[in-house]
Design an enzyme around this catalytic site. Structure first.
Site, PDB file in Angstrom:
ATOM      1  NE  ARG A   1     122.499  70.715  -8.024  1.00 14.26           N
ATOM      2  CZ  ARG A   1     123.578  70.238  -8.398  1.00 14.26           C
ATOM      3  NH1 ARG A   1     124.042  70.061  -9.675  1.00 14.26           N
ATOM      4  NH2 ARG A   1     124.522  69.868  -7.503  1.00 14.26           N
TER       5      ARG A   1
ATOM      6  CG  HIS B   1     122.879  65.741 -12.773  1.00 12.08           C
ATOM      7  ND1 HIS B   1     122.069  66.135 -11.917  1.00 12.08           N
ATOM      8  CD2 HIS B   1     124.311  65.928 -12.340  1.00 12.08           C
ATOM      9  CE1 HIS B   1     122.827  67.064 -11.067  1.00 12.08           C
ATOM     10  NE2 HIS B   1     124.296  66.820 -11.442  1.00 12.08           N
TER      11      HIS B   1
END
Ligand code: NDP
Ligand code: OXD
Length: 306
Positions: free
Chosen positions: A221, A269
């Site tokens: 993250r 991502h």
């Protein structure tokens, strides 16, 4: 039994059809404010309003492995939060991390630049033993990545919260062993969940403790990395580069210094995508198990945050 679906990031139609086909006995619908109470919800980045509207949910199924967005909401105690448990993600993550590690170790960016410039030149092969890889997080994804890297004979270290024993991996655990783990790592792969304990864990101090000329791969993250600290370490030469699949703001604003940075490889991502068919099959199996009163894997411990 009623099941709701809600995700701002996925097309609802195929998910609704897939869930309905896998659970023909259920009534599957897209969540809208005010829809009748349901038993389960399949969600990604849901709104607080969904949770508040649906007080009878037995479980919220997260359409991903990381539950940090979901755990920011106020959730009733009786609603279990269930994460995706691999569902085709670990092989993608292993593939992605291996390409990042191999690309850096084999200096493929530099070779590519040489070829573009019409230069047929060689570099002295690096010694694999001088490039130990440390994996932060030895869960579903981290353990699979460790195994994949071992296939290329990298020295692999791992760090987790509780002690682990993984064949051929030197395992470190807890804050007290973090410094030794970092000092033994030249390539660092972050596969931690984002929790209050792990937020900002990739910073000037921790990254500065790696072997000199190290390389960072963050596939967990954006909140793990203190972004200005990375830039400072790259400028100082303490770190040689980074592959970042996740950022604090996704997508980053046009003026973000990581865009076009010569030593940062960015991806949007995408290192391990949620695969619809695998995910629906897993979620349907778990809903049936819960209906039979059986426990299921992947239930999130809200205290720990993952
Ligand atoms: P798991 O929950 O299976 O594993 C998490 C690991 O992190 C465990 O080994 C755990 O230790 C360790 N850990 C947690 N907190 C700490 C801490 N404070 N100190 C040290 N170790 C800690 O997660 P997954 O492997 O399935 O996924 C990891 C993360 O990857 C997700 O949370 C998500 O954020 C990210 N992800 C990113 C994707 C992408 O496309 N970029 C796709 C999918 C996931 P222990 O084993 O002792 O509990
Ligand atoms: C996940 C993700 O957590 O896609 O699964 O990042």
């Amino acid at each position: 039994m009623r099941i709701l679906f809600h995700s701002p990031a996925h097309k609802a139609g195929p998910w609704l059809d897939g869930l309905q086909a896998a659970l023909p006995e259920a009534e599957v619908a897209e969540w809208q404010p005010g829809v009748p109470p349901a038993d389960y919800a399949v969600v990604w980045s849901p709104l607080q309003q969904l949770v508040d509207d649906q007080p009878r949910l037995k479980a919220l199924f997260n359409m991903g492995a990381g539950v940090d967005a979901l755990l920011k909401l106020r959730l009733p105690a009786h609603t279990q939060v269930v994460r995706l448990d691999d569902a085709g993600m670990s092989v993608q993550m292993a593939e992605f991390v291996c390409q990042a590690v191999v690309r850096h170790f084999r200096e493929l960016d530099a070779y590519e630049a040489d070829m573009r410039a019409g230069r047929w030149s060689f570099r002295r092969p690096r010694l694999r033993a001088e490039w130990p890889v440390g994996i932060m997080g030895l869960g579903v994804l981290g353990a699979r990545v460790a195994r994949a890297l071992q296939g290329f004979e990298y020295t692999v270290h791992g760090w987790s919260r509780s002690p682990k024993a993984i064949d051929g991996v030197r395992c470190f655990a807890g804050r007290e062993q973090l410094q030794d783990f970092l000092a033994a790592s030249r390539i660092l792969v972050c596969l931690l969940p984002l929790t209050p304990d792990t937020r900002d864990i990739l910073n000037r101090d921790t990254l500065g403790r790696m072997m000199p000329g190290g390389y960072l791969v963050n596939v967990a993250r954006g909140g793990h990395l203190v972004e200005p600290d990375l830039l400072e370490l790259l400028d100082r030469g303490q770190l040689a580069g980074a592959t970042l699949d996740v950022l604090r703001e996704e997508p980053p604003p046009p003026e973000h210094p990581f865009w076009g940075h010569p030593r940062i490889t960015l991806t949007p991502h995408t290192s391990a995508r949620t695969l619809r068919d695998e995910s629906i099959a897993q979620i349907a199996g778990k809903i049936r198990a819960l209906e039979r009163g059986e426990p299921v894997a992947g239930v999130v411990d809200r205290e720990k945050g993952y």
